[in-house]
Scaffold this motif. Structure first.
Motif, mmCIF file in Angstrom:
data_model
loop_
_atom_site.group_PDB
_atom_site.id
_atom_site.type_symbol
_atom_site.label_atom_id
_atom_site.label_comp_id
_atom_site.label_asym_id
_atom_site.label_seq_id
_atom_site.Cartn_x
_atom_site.Cartn_y
_atom_site.Cartn_z
ATOM 1 N N SER A 19 0.825 -1.210 0.000
ATOM 2 C CA SER A 19 0.000 0.000 0.000
ATOM 3 C C SER A 19 0.855 1.255 0.000
ATOM 4 N N TRP A 76 3.307 5.563 -5.874
ATOM 5 C CA TRP A 76 3.060 5.490 -7.326
ATOM 6 C C TRP A 76 1.892 6.409 -7.702
ATOM 7 N N VAL A 133 -5.070 0.766 -7.389
ATOM 8 C CA VAL A 133 -4.147 -0.192 -6.783
ATOM 9 C C VAL A 133 -3.878 0.197 -5.332
ATOM 10 N N PHE A 134 -3.772 1.494 -5.077
ATOM 11 C CA PHE A 134 -3.575 1.930 -3.698
ATOM 12 C C PHE A 134 -4.790 1.555 -2.833
ATOM 13 N N LEU A 184 -20.301 -6.847 1.014
ATOM 14 C CA LEU A 184 -20.134 -5.517 1.609
ATOM 15 C C LEU A 184 -19.720 -4.532 0.514
ATOM 16 N N GLY A 213 -4.745 -2.045 -2.120
ATOM 17 C CA GLY A 213 -3.752 -2.400 -1.108
ATOM 18 C C GLY A 213 -4.325 -2.240 0.293
ATOM 19 N N VAL A 214 -4.952 -1.093 0.534
ATOM 20 C CA VAL A 214 -5.545 -0.836 1.857
ATOM 21 C C VAL A 214 -6.654 -1.850 2.127
ATOM 22 N N PHE A 220 -7.190 -9.437 4.634
ATOM 23 C CA PHE A 220 -6.376 -10.511 5.202
ATOM 24 C C PHE A 220 -6.338 -10.461 6.726
ATOM 25 N N TYR A 221 -6.600 -9.284 7.288
ATOM 26 C CA TYR A 221 -6.794 -9.249 8.742
ATOM 27 C C TYR A 221 -7.983 -10.156 9.094
ATOM 28 N N PHE A 256 -6.886 -4.856 0.968
ATOM 29 C CA PHE A 256 -6.333 -6.188 1.243
ATOM 30 C C PHE A 256 -5.783 -6.300 2.663
ATOM 31 N N ILE A 257 -5.352 -5.181 3.239
ATOM 32 C CA ILE A 257 -4.931 -5.233 4.649
ATOM 33 C C ILE A 257 -6.128 -5.657 5.491
ATOM 34 N N LEU A 298 -5.570 3.779 -12.592
ATOM 35 C CA LEU A 298 -5.150 2.484 -12.042
ATOM 36 C C LEU A 298 -4.277 2.653 -10.797
ATOM 37 N N SER A 299 -3.423 3.692 -10.807
ATOM 38 C CA SER A 299 -2.527 3.873 -9.661
ATOM 39 C C SER A 299 -3.343 4.112 -8.397
ATOM 40 N N LYS A 300 -4.445 4.835 -8.537
ATOM 41 C CA LYS A 300 -5.305 5.073 -7.374
ATOM 42 C C LYS A 300 -6.044 3.793 -6.979
ATOM 43 N N ASN A 322 -13.662 10.054 -6.107
ATOM 44 C CA ASN A 322 -13.019 9.699 -4.844
ATOM 45 C C ASN A 322 -12.798 8.192 -4.797
ATOM 46 N N PHE A 323 -12.354 7.701 -3.650
ATOM 47 C CA PHE A 323 -11.956 6.291 -3.569
ATOM 48 C C PHE A 323 -13.115 5.330 -3.841
ATOM 49 N N LEU A 324 -14.355 5.823 -3.711
ATOM 50 C CA LEU A 324 -15.495 4.935 -3.961
ATOM 51 C C LEU A 324 -15.526 4.473 -5.414
#
Lengths: 311, 406
Positions: free
Chosen positions: A296, A302, B260-261, B105, B264-265, B271-272, B267-268, B256-258, B40-42
């Motif tokens: 992340s 990036w 992927v970020f 969700l 990443g968050v 996997f938690y 997936f934290i 895509l860069s956004k 935005n991230f949505l």
């Protein structure tokens, strides 16, 4: 920042749903039973100082324990095999070698004096109605009965091994009624390896016969416990083993009388068989989370780079 | 016949382009697929969903290698073979179980985002409808998958849901038996749901995902203000280097860069849950083997079906089924019930804003009540919440009809 506000709204409503369908709903569905922490506060305290040597004499003699029970560690074999014992008593009586280390001493004392009361199955065994508990109560050897019982408990504690494995604890406390098929274990113990199929089948018949006696005694075949650690919450299991009547009123399962340490052993075995991935989960989890944390951070850099001259 | 350069090195870009049109393909699908900048991230939830579906597919393939679709073997193949004997089998199972729950969700967040920003209106109707089809397909996939471990909840949920097809007073038990292939859920039931879960429904879902992506192409992705953008003009500006002035960005690599970020968050969190908090997605009751003679004290569906289950419950048998049926299809018609001329975020749309939050809260209330035992005050609350949900449809029509053009 606006995105964080949006995130806060999303997180708030997600957590609200989670709270509603998990802790709140389950709290409403299941009645809460307080744990007694294996104190057995309803049973009387042992007031006398026990004398192990005298206890030994009573166990071997006037107590008449060996009429039904074995004490393998002291070279006392069982008077009959498990199947015959189950045919006589409904269930195979336990070996007494390690009971002093597994069970609460108050429970053991009461068990000797009044089995149906200690086991909390008086709803099932009522002497007035002619329904006697298969374990005969100890009526005393002529002296002070409380002293004699204390002596016997002291004897069992003195012969109990220092270390008991989780499986031994399960074997004594649960294993004569409950099978554990994921550990190739039945009410008769570990399933032996057989060279010939007919021997394996003959053994299976012995297991089935034992289970039939058990069914008659308990009303139903007690469930296999292979997955019970995931099928019930830790709190439910603990309070249920401590006193089955609180969670399942009227059940024919007796109170087991395990001490706190004894129960922890049993729980460890149930976890080992029913949830074997626990140590692996705990070992790998941090690495996976760490990977995605770094992922992340790199992705964020990036993104910053890609969006640097857009605004 | 097209021209082929004799000297092009095999598998070089030129060679591939002459045969497959990869340069054009890359442009159309990624580097010149234009996305509004004002997001935005949505807006990353679509990619998050695609990633979660990918995880479900991969973990599912691994589970499929050891799962046994047989009423006598299924439970042990999941709980013993996969969980104990197969290396990392537990990890694949936990990923699959948590993924199946969390995907809903994200679907709900994705749907409410679409509703909030009016992304189903004015040319974007097919995006909404194909999305709703995906929701239905995912629901069927989730239900059929829930049967497979053949635990108590599998069995009894299967019993309850297939019973719905008796149609209340129609008493069409012949239909129910036809669906089950037996009088009660049994081996025939398990194997057909196995087929649906691992073949037919995944095919449908993959097809619908392609359709859903396709529907985005012409009307383009909506933005935070619901602004109508001339994408061609904006794209020219961007290509000319006027990135600040342009209202669009290319999908790859900027959007895509956004994505992927955000992934990443996500997936934290994911996997938690997989490692430390999976019980919410793997109901303890389902770790008891299926037993047709032992009804569990509480039967409830997984959390994502609870709101529609609660619309079924508070009414009598026939009314409940009708209400349930309406609830299942009502959201499909959203683009046509909403008569407002505005494509704008809810907070700019007056009464619609209130409607939106009432819908959200009502669905959450229904969800929570759906899991509670149907007794006392919960019954009354359930009835009110269900009626509110049913009235929200006509209310939307009236509210949006009155809405002034912004």
């Amino acid at each position: 920042m606006k995105e964080l506000k949006v995130l806060a709204v999303v997180v708030f409503f997600s957590l609200l749903v989670y709270w509603g369908v998990e802790p709140f709903a389950h709290g409403q569905m299941h009645k809460h039973v307080d744990s007694d922490k294996f104190a057995y506060s309803d049973l009387p305290e042992i007031t006398k100082e026990g004398d192990a040597a005298n206890g030994g004499n009573l166990v071997m003699g006037a107590g008449a324990c060996l009429g039904c029970h074995s004490i393998e560690s002291q070279g006392m074999p069982a008077p009959m095999d498990a199947g015959t014992a189950a045919a006589s008593y409904g269930v195979n009586p336990p070996d007494l070698s390690n009971i002093g280390a597994l069970y609460d001493e108050k429970f053991l004392a009461e068990l000797i004096k009044n089995p149906a009361h200690a086991l909390n199955v008086e709803h099932k065994f009522d002497p007035a109605a002619g329904k006697m508990h298969p374990m005969v109560a100890f009526y005393g050897a002529g002296g002070d009965i409380d002293q004699e019982v204390a002596d016997m408990v002291a004897y069992f504690k003195s012969i109990a091994p220092k270390e008991i494995s989780p499986k031994e604890a399960f074997d004594n406390a649960c294993g004569r009624c409950h099978a554990m098929r994921y550990d190739k274990y039945t009410q008769l113990g570990d399933i032996p390896e057989f060279k010939y199929e007919k021997d394996a089948l003959a053994y299976q018949i012995k297991v089935l016969e034992y289970q039939d006696h058990l069914k008659k005694y308990m009303g139903t075949l007690p469930p296999d416990l292979s997955m019970i650690i995931r099928a019930r919450s830790a709190h439910y299991l603990e309070t249920f083993v401590e006193n089955p009547q609180t969670q399942l009123a009227g059940t024919s399962m007796p109170r087991v009388g395990l001490s706190k340490e004894g129960y922890e052993k049993v729980e460890a075995y149930l976890t080992e068989i029913g949830d074997p991935s626990k140590p692996q989960r705990e070992a790998i989890g941090p690495w996976v989370l760490g990977f995605f944390l770094i992922f992340s951070i790199l992705a964020f850099l990036w993104k910053k780079h890609q969006w640097r001259d857009l605004h | 016949m097209a021209k082929f350069d004799e000297n092009a090195r095999p598998f070089s870009e030129k060679w591939l382009d002459e045969r497959l049109g990869v340069v054009t393909l890359k442009k159309v699908l990624s580097t010149e697929y234009w996305i509004p900048k004002d997001i935005n991230f949505l807006w990353a939830m679509g990619m998050v969903l695609a990633a979660t579906f990918g995880l479900l597919l991969i973990s599912g393939i691994f589970l499929l290698m050891y799962y046994k679709p047989d009423a006598a073997l299924a439970f042990d193949s999941v709980n013993y073979t996969i969980m104990t004997e197969v290396g990392y089998g537990w990890l694949w199972r936990h990923i699959h179980g948590v993924g199946a729950s969390i995907v809903f969700l994200i679907i709900y967040i994705h749907m409410f985002t679409g509703i909030y920003y009016g992304s189903y209106k004015k040319g974007r109707e097919m995006i909404w409808i194909s999305g709703m089809l995906l929701f239905v397909a995912f629901s069927a996939e989730a239900f059929s998958g829930y049967m497979l471990p053949w635990g108590q909840m599998s069995y009894w949920a299967g019993m309850v849901i297939t019973n719905l097809f008796s149609g209340g007073s129609l008493e069409a038990y012949g239909l129910v038996e036809w669906i089950r292939g037996d009088y009660v859920p049994g081996d025939a039931f398990l194997t057909r749901f196995f087929m649906l879960h691992v073949l037919l429904l995944p095919l449908v879902i993959i097809g619908l995902i392609v359709l859903h992506f396709g529907t985005l192409r012409l009307p383009h992705v909506n933005n935070q203000k619901g602004e109508e953008i001339d994408f061609e003009e904006a794209a020219e500006l961007y290509k000319a280097g006027k990135k600040k002035e342009s209202k669009v960005i290319p999908f790859n690599p900027v959007f895509l860069s956004k994505d992927v970020f955000v992934m990443g968050v996500y997936f934290i969190l994911f996997f938690y849950l997989v490692f430390y908090h999976f019980d919410f997605a793997m109901d303890p009751v389902n770790f008891d083997p299926a037993d047709g003679l032992k009804t569990p004290p509480h039967i409830y569906p997984e959390w994502y079906f609870l709101w529609s289950y609660e619309i079924l419950r508070p009414f009598n048998k026939d009314l409940g089924l009708i209400a349930f049926g309406i609830a299942q299809i009502a959201l499909f018609f959203l683009p046509f019930i909403d008569r407002s001329p505005n494509v704008a975020p809810a907070h700019k749309r007056g009464l619609f804003n209130i409607w939106f939050w009432v819908l959200l809260v009502d669905m959450i209330v229904l969800t929570i009540l759906g899991k509670l035992p149907p007794e006392g005050i919960y019954n009354d609350l359930g009835l009110v919440a269900a009626i509110v949900f049913l009235l929200l449809g006509p209310a939307l029509f009236v509210i949006t009809k009155m809405e002034k053009k912004i």
